[in-house]
Design a protein around this motif. Structure first.
Motif, PDB file in Angstrom:
ATOM      1  N   HIS A  65       0.784  -1.230   0.000  1.00 55.87           N
ATOM      2  CA  HIS A  65       0.000   0.000   0.000  1.00 55.87           C
ATOM      3  C   HIS A  65       0.821   1.289   0.000  1.00 55.87           C
ATOM      4  CE1 HIS A  65      -3.949  -1.850   0.248  1.00 55.87           C
ATOM      5  NE2 HIS A  65      -3.438  -2.716   1.100  1.00 55.87           N
ATOM      6  N   ALA A  66       2.107   1.221   0.325  1.00 57.52           N
ATOM      7  CA  ALA A  66       2.939   2.425   0.274  1.00 57.52           C
ATOM      8  C   ALA A  66       3.984   2.355  -0.828  1.00 57.52           C
ATOM      9  CB  ALA A  66       3.614   2.670   1.633  1.00 57.52           C
ATOM     10  N   GLY A 168       2.770   7.226   3.236  1.00 57.24           N
ATOM     11  CA  GLY A 168       1.996   7.519   2.041  1.00 57.24           C
ATOM     12  C   GLY A 168       1.119   6.399   1.533  1.00 57.24           C
ATOM     13  N   ALA A 169       0.692   5.508   2.394  1.00 53.03           N
ATOM     14  CA  ALA A 169      -0.123   4.371   1.966  1.00 53.03           C
ATOM     15  C   ALA A 169      -1.427   4.839   1.326  1.00 53.03           C
ATOM     16  CB  ALA A 169      -0.427   3.459   3.158  1.00 53.03           C
ATOM     17  N   ASP A 170      -1.846   4.103   0.299  1.00 50.50           N
ATOM     18  CA  ASP A 170      -3.072   4.436  -0.433  1.00 50.50           C
ATOM     19  C   ASP A 170      -4.294   3.793   0.230  1.00 50.50           C
ATOM     20  OD1 ASP A 170      -2.448   1.804  -0.961  1.00 50.50           O
ATOM     21  OD2 ASP A 170      -2.792   1.921  -3.128  1.00 50.50           O
ATOM     22  N   ASP A 172      -7.609   4.431   3.374  1.00 49.45           N
ATOM     23  CA  ASP A 172      -8.487   5.424   3.985  1.00 49.45           C
ATOM     24  C   ASP A 172      -8.204   5.481   5.484  1.00 49.45           C
ATOM     25  OD1 ASP A 172     -10.525   6.974   4.999  1.00 49.45           O
ATOM     26  OD2 ASP A 172     -12.161   5.802   4.123  1.00 49.45           O
TER      27      ASP A 172
END
Length: 347
Positions: A65-66, A168-170, A172
């Protein structure tokens, strides 16, 4: 005499509050983490035991995720071989429940001396680990008396979720608030086939515990808990590694315990693994995975209704309850397993 109530059970029940407090304390530190992130490219997790299992979660989370390469350190390179490694551009994240394990503190010092920026993740405010690190992430689990880690493990995962945000993980960030409420819901209700699984595990000498991807971390942690508190020969293996040979050990005397989130790219494979295990005449006990995994397994425990990136925090909870109950069924006090202390010192 085996206690009918244990500190381990009480500390399992304290996890919703511990998670709320940890998120409240650590989310304001996301800008500090982001500042370190801008100076680094990849992440190195330094840990042992349950903390090392937490590091597995961090590694999958950061990579999936990052978009950063992440790996687990070999502390003996620093403490036994005493070799230098070029760590320029590396964010070294040391994880220790107490913050006082000398090997982990020394390895973080070594990382800094070799050019890394550093984070110390611990439940021990004011511990040596916090003093060594550039940024200290102090979880709010409170005092943990039982030897098997429960709330300290889940709050470590919570802290790693916050770390991923800073990297910076994508994901929520608002979904973090779902976690304590969901674990509270799980703890407030009877969980599926718990007592029957306990009875069946009481009659075997070993088990394979498996998960894949993000869930692999809590599969490893459950295997460790079953070894520590129940003296069960439990092997923690990823789904993929299990299929590369060790699945041969799964039989009518060695069941498989399979963990999965209710969604995500690893669910299909875990369901198929459950079908393969039961088709071979062995028992498969599911934790999570929704109705699909439950229907493919012999017996199952409900998992958390959480997105895949946060599911491992909740997936370990049914495993903790299973461990505590099985220990008592076997006549073992899970609060004080033989040969173990709360802080393990290694060199």
């Amino acid at each position: 005499m085996t206690p009918t109530t244990t500190r381990m059970h009480a500390e399992i029940a304290q996890q919703p509050e511990a998670l709320r407090d940890t998120f409240d304390a650590l989310l304001p530190q996301v800008p500090e983490i982001a500042a370190l992130a801008r100076q680094t490219r990849q992440v190195l997790f330094i840990a042992r035991g349950s903390s090392d299992n937490a590091g597995v979660y961090g590694s999958y989370l950061v990579q999936a995720h990052a978009g950063r390469l992440a790996s687990l350190a070999s502390p003996s390179i620093a403490t036994t071989y005493r070799k230098d490694v070029d760590l320029a551009g590396v964010l070294a994240v040391a994880i220790s429940q107490s913050g006082r394990t000398e090997e982990i503190v020394e390895t973080l010092r070594w990382a800094a001396a070799n050019g890394a920026r550093t984070v110390g993740l611990t439940n021990g405010a004011g511990s040596p680990l916090t003093e060594v690190a550039d940024v200290a992430l102090v979880t709010r689990a409170g005092n943990e008396v039982a030897v098997p880690a429960t709330k300290t493990y889940s709050t470590q995962l919570a802290a790693l979720a916050v770390l991923a945000l800073g990297l910076g993980a994508d994901v929520d960030a608002g979904e973090l608030q779902l976690v304590p409420d969901e674990i509270e819901r799980m703890l407030g209700q009877a969980n599926g086939d718990l007592e029957e699984i306990v009875e069946r595990l009481a009659g075997v000498g070993g088990a394979v515990v498996s998960g894949r991807g993000l869930a692999y971390s809590s599969a490893l942690e459950l295997a460790l808990k079953l070894k520590e508190a129940c003296y069960l020969h439990a092997m923690g293996l990823s789904y993929a590694d299990l299929l590369h040979g060790p699945i041969a050990v799964v039989d009518d005397k060695t069941p498989a315990i399979l963990l999965a989130a209710d969604s995500g790219p690893t669910l299909d494979g875990t369901v198929e693994l459950a079908r393969r295990v039961t088709a071979a005449g062995a028992a498969a006990y599911g934790i999570g995975g929704g109705d699909r995994l439950g229907q493919a397994c012999t017996l199952s425990l409900e998992g958390p209704r959480l997105p895949e990136w946060l599911a491992p925090i909740g997936l370990i909870v049914p495993g903790q309850l299973l461990t505590e109950r099985l220990a008592r069924r076997l006549g073992i006090n899970p609060d004080a397993p033989r040969g173990l202390g709360k802080v393990t010192q290694t060199t």
